[in-house]
Design a protein around this motif. Structure first.
Motif, short mmCIF file in Angstrom:
data_model
loop_
_atom_site.label_atom_id
_atom_site.label_comp_id
_atom_site.label_asym_id
_atom_site.label_seq_id
_atom_site.Cartn_x
_atom_site.Cartn_y
_atom_site.Cartn_z
N LEU A 209 -7.22 3.56 2.84
CA LEU A 209 -7.07 2.50 1.55
C LEU A 209 -8.29 2.99 0.52
O LEU A 209 -7.97 2.75 -0.58
CB LEU A 209 -7.51 1.03 2.24
N ALA A 210 -9.34 3.41 0.97
CA ALA A 210 -10.37 3.63 0.19
C ALA A 210 -9.96 4.76 -0.87
O ALA A 210 -10.32 4.75 -2.19
CB ALA A 210 -11.65 4.04 0.77
N LEU A 211 -9.34 5.80 -0.16
CA LEU A 211 -8.80 6.91 -1.04
C LEU A 211 -7.86 6.62 -1.98
O LEU A 211 -7.83 6.98 -3.15
CB LEU A 211 -8.55 7.99 -0.21
N LEU A 212 -6.97 5.80 -1.39
CA LEU A 212 -5.71 5.30 -2.56
C LEU A 212 -6.11 4.41 -3.64
O LEU A 212 -5.58 4.62 -4.66
CB LEU A 212 -4.81 4.36 -1.62
N SER A 213 -7.48 3.86 -3.51
CA SER A 213 -7.75 2.90 -4.55
C SER A 213 -8.00 3.69 -6.04
O SER A 213 -7.77 3.19 -6.87
CB SER A 213 -9.26 2.23 -4.28
N GLY A 214 -8.13 4.79 -5.79
CA GLY A 214 -8.56 5.82 -7.12
C GLY A 214 -7.22 6.58 -7.65
O GLY A 214 -7.36 7.18 -8.59
N LYS A 215 -6.03 6.21 -7.04
CA LYS A 215 -4.98 7.04 -7.30
C LYS A 215 -4.12 6.33 -8.56
O LYS A 215 -4.12 5.28 -8.71
CB LYS A 215 -3.85 7.04 -6.13
N PRO A 216 -3.52 7.40 -9.17
CA PRO A 216 -2.77 6.98 -10.51
C PRO A 216 -1.25 6.60 -10.19
O PRO A 216 -0.54 6.58 -10.92
CB PRO A 216 -2.76 8.10 -11.42
N TYR A 217 -1.19 5.99 -8.92
CA TYR A 217 0.08 5.52 -8.40
C TYR A 217 -0.18 4.29 -7.55
O TYR A 217 -1.42 3.95 -7.35
CB TYR A 217 0.91 6.45 -7.49
N GLN A 218 0.96 3.55 -7.50
CA GLN A 218 0.94 2.45 -6.49
C GLN A 218 1.65 2.24 -5.29
O GLN A 218 2.34 3.11 -4.92
CB GLN A 218 1.29 1.08 -7.39
N VAL A 219 1.09 1.67 -4.22
CA VAL A 219 1.66 1.59 -3.02
C VAL A 219 2.11 0.18 -2.45
O VAL A 219 1.67 -0.90 -2.64
CB VAL A 219 0.71 1.98 -1.70
N LEU A 220 3.47 0.06 -2.09
CA LEU A 220 3.96 -0.91 -1.31
C LEU A 220 3.78 -0.92 0.12
O LEU A 220 4.70 0.12 0.62
CB LEU A 220 5.22 -1.30 -1.75
N TYR A 221 3.20 -1.34 0.89
CA TYR A 221 3.00 -0.96 2.21
C TYR A 221 3.55 -2.28 3.13
O TYR A 221 3.11 -3.45 3.09
CB TYR A 221 1.52 -0.76 2.58
N VAL A 222 4.71 -2.10 3.92
CA VAL A 222 5.34 -2.99 4.61
C VAL A 222 5.03 -2.72 6.00
O VAL A 222 5.48 -1.84 6.83
CB VAL A 222 6.77 -2.93 4.45
N THR A 223 4.27 -3.72 6.56
CA THR A 223 3.83 -3.43 8.06
C THR A 223 4.53 -3.74 9.20
O THR A 223 4.24 -3.15 10.39
CB THR A 223 2.39 -4.37 8.14
#
Length: 363
Positions: A209-223
């Motif tokens: 999560l911490a690394l994903l926060s700076g990415k130029p894309y978005q994530v939909l995470y279905v748990t």
């Protein structure tokens, strides 16, 4: 035309059956259906929800080790055959289609012995015990992967694909994005581990999560419903990034799939049929806990053609996961190439192909 459909145990056997029924109904409003499953299986809930007549028989699967239960299963099989014959004689179907699971054994076997035209549908690249057994008696064996052909009598095999592929076409990806809160202007990756979720995937995503926060894309995470509360709490403690949306379940998955750029998922046959039909590139993390390791073989059927990246669960880590996502989403040429290759493997007219096979054997 009167059609009996049988399939049970897991959604991978049931959803293609329901998709086929829906597609045939669109084409032939006069067609009638009877679904035969088990009273304790998932099909006993899903089939009546679709207003499809349902009857049940009692059957269980074989244990891997020598067990008294296996002798009981044999007795249940023959009792299931007797009941199936009675149901089939009363209903008088023109054709019987089995989509996998133990329940298909007595139903399709009974139909073949009564001289009723029969088809089995194998979703995976490696067939299960039931379909291997039934292939000796049925008229046709419909497959979704060329790799499955070697396990069946060659003269009976026809490549049809998975009927679920037909249902995802024509979906509105813009509406799909809006329904889950995705930005229309950013690349989007969907991460999901099936209806119940997958703990190893959950762990890798939480650590990312911490690394994903700076990415130029978005994530939909279905748990998955089972893991949602725990994941949500841990995500809040870490500091939930704005570009990560967490959901327990997505009810309009075909619509959402039509709006994403990349999927990270297990390698179940139904999911792969949907992804290839839409031409969605994927990172596949096959479950190592399935019979005959068929998910890895399903995944390789895509990765060997450049339509997906294979990431074994034993190699899964947050670093590896993000590295794989970046390698695809941040490289437009690779993303475009994977889309093209995925589309080549898709069989969007699967329901029509299976319907044609059905008509051929009932002439």
């Amino acid at each position: 035309m009167k059609i009996v459909v049988s399939g049970g145990g897991t959604g991978g056997h049931i959803y293609p059956a329901l998709a086929l029924i829906r597609e045939i109904k669109k084409e032939n409003k006069e067609a009638s259906f009877l679904y035969i499953g088990t009273e304790k299986g998932l099909e006993s809930k899903l089939v009546p929800m679709g207003n499809i007549p349902f009857q049940s028989i009692h059957i269980t699967g074989f244990k891997r080790k020598l067990s008294i239960e296996n002798f009981k299963t044999i007795m249940r099989f023959f009792k299931g055959v007797q009941k199936s014959k009675k149901v089939l004689k009363e209903y008088k179907p023109d054709v019987v289609i089995g989509t996998g699971g133990y329940v298909c054994g007595p139903v399709v076997y009974a139909a073949a012995k009564l001289g009723i035209p029969t088809i089995i549908h194998e979703q995976n690249s490696v067939p299960g015990l039931t379909n291997k057994f039934l292939s000796r008696y049925v008229d046709r064996v419909a497959i979704c992967f060329e790799e499955a052909k070697q396990y069946f009598p060659a003269e009976k095999v026809v490549l049809t694909g998975n009927p679920r592929a037909s249902e995802v076409l024509g979906q509105d990806g813009v509406s799909g994005r809006n329904s889950v809160g995705l930005n229309q202007n950013l690349p989007a990756v969907l991460i999901f581990g099936g209806s119940r979720g997958a703990r190893p995937i959950n762990d890798a995503v939480l650590n990312s999560l911490a690394l994903l926060s700076g990415k130029p894309y978005q994530v939909l995470y279905v748990t998955g419903d089972v893991h949602y509360e725990k994941v949500k709490k841990e995500a809040e403690m870490i500091g939930n990034p704005e570009n990560v949306i967490i959901k327990p379940f997505v009810h309009n998955m075909p619509e959402v799939l039509a709006g994403i750029d990349l999927a990270v998922s297990r390698a179940g046959a139904t999911s792969l049929a949907e992804l290839t039909s839409l031409g969605v590139p994927s990172i596949l993390i096959p479950s190592p806990y399935v019979t005959n390791n068929h998910q890895e073989k399903n995944a390789r059927a895509l990765s060997d053609h450049g339509a997906a990246e294979l990431l074994l669960e034993s190699d899964l880590s947050s670093e590896k996961l993000i590295e794989k996502i970046d390698e695809i989403l941040l490289k437009p040429q690779k993303l475009a190439k994977m889309k093209t290759e995925a589309k080549k493997l898709g069989i969007p007219d699967a329901a029509n192909r299976l319907s044609k096979v059905m008509k051929e054997i009932t002439k």
